[in-house]
Scaffold this motif. Sequence first.
Motif, mmCIF file in Angstrom:
data_model
loop_
_atom_site.group_PDB
_atom_site.id
_atom_site.type_symbol
_atom_site.label_atom_id
_atom_site.label_comp_id
_atom_site.label_asym_id
_atom_site.label_seq_id
_atom_site.Cartn_x
_atom_site.Cartn_y
_atom_site.Cartn_z
ATOM 1 N N PRO A 508 -88.955 14.242 -33.864
ATOM 2 C CA PRO A 508 -88.827 13.529 -35.146
ATOM 3 C C PRO A 508 -90.192 13.329 -35.790
ATOM 4 O O PRO A 508 -91.206 13.261 -35.098
ATOM 5 C CB PRO A 508 -88.206 12.195 -34.734
ATOM 6 N N SER A 509 -90.211 13.247 -37.095
ATOM 7 C CA SER A 509 -91.465 13.086 -37.819
ATOM 8 C C SER A 509 -91.162 12.604 -39.220
ATOM 9 O O SER A 509 -90.092 12.864 -39.758
ATOM 10 C CB SER A 509 -92.225 14.417 -37.858
ATOM 11 N N HIS A 510 -92.142 11.891 -39.789
ATOM 12 C CA HIS A 510 -92.020 11.460 -41.179
ATOM 13 C C HIS A 510 -92.731 12.427 -42.120
ATOM 14 O O HIS A 510 -92.206 12.789 -43.169
ATOM 15 C CB HIS A 510 -92.615 10.062 -41.359
ATOM 16 N N ARG A 511 -93.942 12.863 -41.733
ATOM 17 C CA ARG A 511 -94.754 13.696 -42.624
ATOM 18 C C ARG A 511 -94.698 15.181 -42.285
ATOM 19 O O ARG A 511 -94.955 16.019 -43.155
ATOM 20 C CB ARG A 511 -96.215 13.225 -42.587
ATOM 21 N N TRP A 512 -94.404 15.528 -41.041
ATOM 22 C CA TRP A 512 -94.450 16.927 -40.618
ATOM 23 C C TRP A 512 -93.064 17.444 -40.241
ATOM 24 O O TRP A 512 -92.933 18.418 -39.511
ATOM 25 C CB TRP A 512 -95.398 17.088 -39.434
ATOM 26 N N SER A 513 -92.024 16.830 -40.752
ATOM 27 C CA SER A 513 -90.665 17.221 -40.395
ATOM 28 C C SER A 513 -90.222 18.432 -41.202
ATOM 29 O O SER A 513 -90.888 18.856 -42.150
ATOM 30 C CB SER A 513 -89.702 16.054 -40.628
#
Length: 747
Positions: A508-513
């Motif tokens: 999971p990621s916010h900026r690199w998803s």
Amino acid sequence: MPVEFLTDEQAASYGKFNEEPTRSELERFFFLDDEDRKLIAKRRGDHSRLGFALQMCTVRYIGRFLPDDPLDVPWVVVEHLAAQLGIEDVSCVKRYTERKPTPYEHAWEIRDAYEYREYEDAEWSRRFRTFLHGRAWTHAEGPVALFNQAVGRLRRHRVLLPGVSVLARQVSEARKVAEKRLHATVAGAARRADPALPGHLVATLKTPEGARFSELERLRRPPTRTTGTAFARALERVDEIGAYRLGRLRLSQIPPNRMAALARYALGSKAPLLERAAEPKRTAMLTAVMRHLEAKAIDEALDLFQVLMATRLLNAAKRRTEKERLSTLPQLEKASRVLARAAKVLFEELELVEEQDTDLDVATLWAAVEEVAPRAAVMSAAATVVTLVPEDENTADVAMRAALATRYATVRPFLALLGESKALDAASAGKRVLTGVRGLPALARRKTGVKPLLPREVDDKLVPPAWRKAVYANPDLPQGAVDRDAYVVCVLEQLHRALNNRDVFASPSHRWSNPRARLLEGPDWDAVEEDVLAGLSLDMPVTEHLAELVRGLDAGWKQLAERLQEAGPTAKVSIEVQDDGRVKLNVDKLGALREPKSLTWLRKRVDKMLPKIDLPDLLFEVNAWTGFLDAFVHLGDGTTRTRDLPTSMVALLVSEACNIGLTPVVSPGYEALTRARLVHVDQYYLRADTIAAANARLIAAQADIPIVQFWGEGQLASADGLRFQVPVRTISAAPSPKYFGFKRGIT
């Protein structure tokens, strides 16, 4: 959840004229068309016709009839309607309420004529509750924002607004139901995935023996150094948080913004508050926090990787090659001058031979050249130019890659962890790069001195032309061997680019998803479709709605193209189609406006007028004006007050705002500033909700300053670039020597 989320001013202004309507509002809401005039004409007397028109336009503008006094409207509205009706004596409207039943009778007639619905209407009440609960579930907005959305929904559908307390209770109930549903859903998903998971999460709130902070606080700490070792530790942190395996929780039916809001609330709460929270709220908050930290840890690790590649590898190699090229510049200039003089003589002699139509005499030609430079000097200069200026056009890129290959020691500490990380995934365009990254651990363990790396053991398609010389033609290695160090750094550069293009992404990621994964389809969309559509007030089918938006966008682009064509070459905006098919928008650079002398004088004058005081003194003075420190109440009953609490709060606020920790503000000789007191106040008084309440008091106090009224209603802000010096280490802060010197900061 308390109903009294509206301030006294907000509640008093509900369903009333708070200010004079603007000119555009008068034209929109208070214009009388033919149908309006026909209905108004049935009244007898100017006062009756004007009063009827007032009620008709009032319900359009504010969504309800004024219950106490239908004439409680700005006088500009009365004059605007009187002018349309041709009524000269505007004051006659005061006779409208002499007969008490008249305003009520007119209101009922207007309601029936224009099909306004009562709030108690069963069908529309059901639809409104569906909207309210859907919006509360799908939008992480505060009660005031939801209240305003509810008012807008009722006005758009011509439902007469109820009393303020009735609507406030509806909003409060919808938010309470949504929060209970959120807590129960998240906690239930955690228990279904692993019955022991809630206990493991609660254990992170405990402080291990000998440690200064809890396990949760340790996992929250981001990397602060841009080194290969720091990146390896960041990847280890990702693995630690990933050990809770929160990805197995089935939470697709929960809107992501709701989970994000729950995580923000929990992160802003101290450990005692989290421990004392009742179930299932505690499990839900800890689950949201840990899921957020897992994505945040991956984001921070990849941010560090990008900074590491840019500053320690790419920029360092570029600086090195540029320095080497500059060091050869004097030698190249000297050789070029010799060749230029010789070439000038040579061309002159050749032109002379051509003009006189004689045979070429080589000896005479060399003799003429040697008059400006010896033959040996000319030959030496030519050899120097050939050496320093190779025929390959990409010489600079090749040299930079050769310098990059020497940076293997920087990346070696994290190769094994990066290659084995389960957080990375790839789209079709990044599969080859990710496969190359997966092979890095084996290459890092390879003893190339004993067993050289062969070309068939690497992916040749991952080696671009600029890297081929460094990878395949290292003179220090046996013939046909591959430079392992160069190949590894080459793969990392490809990963660096693929991450920027999102061909390789993290989860999971916010900026690199993966941006493609944010589009819901199938069962995931079916689970949230009803709530999302209700929250967005969409009654039509989704396909029709999207088709309408596409038509609007197409019309907008066509209109823009027409306007650009009309403007011709003088247009300040142009659209350029590049060779790769991408469209680039070009906007002419705006010229800078010179500051008038009066502004410069005023700035200097105001700067001299500002008192030179310490930051704590400023906070004490602002508190004397606003009382914002009173908003910091005890976690328990909200009424307990510690002696000299303002002093402790000011010390904590300075500590938090300046990122200096408690040590500089601790004073053992003063009870309010002892470390034990500050730690206690920090845990029980300084929380997200109390900070928000203090901010609300400051904003309200600022709004009462007369000059602030000239800045608008506080909904917009205009800010230029700001520079904040950061006294602690962080990968996001760096010097900016050109503008701000060498102190680390964030701009």
